[in-house]
Motif scaffolding. Sequence first.
Motif, PDB file in Angstrom:
ATOM      1  N   PHE A   1       0.622  -1.133  -0.207  1.00 30.87           N
ATOM      2  CA  PHE A   1      -0.151   0.195  -0.269  1.00 30.87           C
ATOM      3  C   PHE A   1       1.151   0.932  -0.067  1.00 30.87           C
ATOM      4  CE2 PHE A   1      -2.909  -3.115   2.273  1.00 30.87           C
ATOM      5  CZ  PHE A   1      -4.085  -3.407   1.414  1.00 30.87           C
ATOM      6  N   ALA A   2       1.867   1.444  -0.031  1.00 30.47           N
ATOM      7  CA  ALA A   2       2.916   2.255  -0.084  1.00 30.47           C
ATOM      8  C   ALA A   2       2.625   3.288  -1.621  1.00 30.47           C
ATOM      9  CB  ALA A   2       4.609   1.764  -0.213  1.00 30.47           C
ATOM     10  N   GLU A   3       2.888   4.269  -1.830  1.00 26.45           N
ATOM     11  CA  GLU A   3       2.540   5.175  -2.531  1.00 26.45           C
ATOM     12  C   GLU A   3       3.770   4.831  -3.646  1.00 26.45           C
ATOM     13  OE1 GLU A   3       1.036   9.726  -2.242  1.00 26.45           O
ATOM     14  OE2 GLU A   3       3.654   9.670  -1.839  1.00 26.45           O
TER      15      GLU A   3
ATOM     16  N   LEU B   1       2.017   6.135   3.112  1.00 27.04           N
ATOM     17  CA  LEU B   1       0.745   4.526   2.569  1.00 27.04           C
ATOM     18  C   LEU B   1      -0.369   5.421   1.202  1.00 27.04           C
ATOM     19  CD1 LEU B   1      -0.134   2.595   5.572  1.00 27.04           C
ATOM     20  CD2 LEU B   1       1.837   2.057   3.789  1.00 27.04           C
ATOM     21  N   ASP B   2      -0.081   5.048   0.448  1.00 28.81           N
ATOM     22  CA  ASP B   2      -1.363   5.303  -0.333  1.00 28.81           C
ATOM     23  C   ASP B   2      -3.245   5.293  -0.061  1.00 28.81           C
ATOM     24  OD1 ASP B   2      -3.837   5.625  -2.023  1.00 28.81           O
ATOM     25  OD2 ASP B   2      -2.402   5.173  -3.432  1.00 28.81           O
TER      26      ASP B   2
ATOM     27  N   LYS C   1      -6.124   3.779  -1.646  1.00 27.30           N
ATOM     28  CA  LYS C   1      -5.742   2.040  -2.100  1.00 27.30           C
ATOM     29  C   LYS C   1      -6.166   1.498  -0.905  1.00 27.30           C
ATOM     30  CE  LYS C   1      -2.058   1.322  -3.246  1.00 27.30           C
ATOM     31  NZ  LYS C   1      -0.372   0.219  -4.431  1.00 27.30           N
ATOM     32  N   LEU C   2      -5.399   2.151   0.647  1.00 28.97           N
ATOM     33  CA  LEU C   2      -6.170   0.965   1.991  1.00 28.97           C
ATOM     34  C   LEU C   2      -7.076   1.119   2.393  1.00 28.97           C
ATOM     35  CD1 LEU C   2      -4.157  -0.927   3.937  1.00 28.97           C
ATOM     36  CD2 LEU C   2      -3.305   1.278   5.161  1.00 28.97           C
TER      37      LEU C   2
ATOM     38  N   PHE D   1      -8.805  -1.133   0.688  1.00 22.05           N
ATOM     39  CA  PHE D   1      -9.057  -2.232   0.087  1.00 22.05           C
ATOM     40  C   PHE D   1     -10.158  -2.410   1.762  1.00 22.05           C
ATOM     41  CE2 PHE D   1      -7.400  -5.675   2.491  1.00 22.05           C
ATOM     42  CZ  PHE D   1      -7.092  -6.908   1.579  1.00 22.05           C
ATOM     43  N   CYS D   2     -10.174  -1.513   2.200  1.00 22.17           N
ATOM     44  CA  CYS D   2     -11.121  -2.211   4.046  1.00 22.17           C
ATOM     45  C   CYS D   2     -12.622  -2.541   3.448  1.00 22.17           C
ATOM     46  CB  CYS D   2     -10.361  -1.236   5.177  1.00 22.17           C
ATOM     47  SG  CYS D   2      -8.208  -1.350   5.219  1.00 22.17           S
TER      48      CYS D   2
END
Lengths: 141, 142
Positions: A100-102, B21-22, B25-26, B29-30
Amino acid sequence: MYLFLLAQNFLIPSSINNLMQIHQSPNSLSQFKLFQKFHLFYYSRKDDQTFFLLRQKKSGSFSEIKGHLQLHDPGILFSAGRKIMELSSGLLTKQNLEFFAENSPHSTVNRDMLQFCKKKQQMVLKSFLLPCINFLCSLVC
Amino acid sequence: MKPYQEDGNDDAYFFIEIPYLDLQKLNTFCETHSLKLRLKYATQSEIISSESLEVISASLQQLFTPSLTSYVDKFIQRAEPIPITARYAVVCIMTTPTNYRTMGLLGSYYKKHGEEWKFYRFPSEEPSEADLSQLDGNILKF
């Protein structure tokens, strides 16, 4: 100065025995602290700024990951690992977060790529707790 | 992990650096996987700001005492190295240094702010005389 042993009643190899006699530990090492609560902050850096990762509580506001020492856990790090597991089903461990890293090369993430278990399975898949605790404990060193 | 400890209370504070983190996106997903987890980034000034009270929990704002704020400024934001107060060797016998139980137990109770611990897998690894001369003590783990 005295030697601090975590366990006894084992045969001690001679080289270790020498180590014990020559190099002993100061009093300060034997002083331990029983932590009752923990506050866990994930943070990231971007453009010379530090950002703290906060999670949304039931009330709607955001806070750090926090919790209490659970009596069935041997130490505060185990309780923190368990909390991460409960909150995120194992999602917030190092190997998962990299997806999930940018700047991750993976534009999409599916659950097959992750060490992740859905909440209903947690009682069955207790082994998923291990990556969480392992992740935290490996950072202690 | 950077542990911060205060003399006055029994709370443990851990700071763990992760990649940026993006979160879209995370969080997506959750949501897709029915996980009740929503995440957000905030800077220290946003956390402390009184204008953030509706977004940031009051207990988190109260946590940032002058002492913690100073620690975060110095060791987290400016990433200044934490002065080493003591060096210990943890000699693990009949187990491995990567055993999470060993590190979890010792770290939960004994590792203090500023201490450097190095794990050795005995008998294949052991501290050299040079290492020993720099150590403040040994821990033997059976």
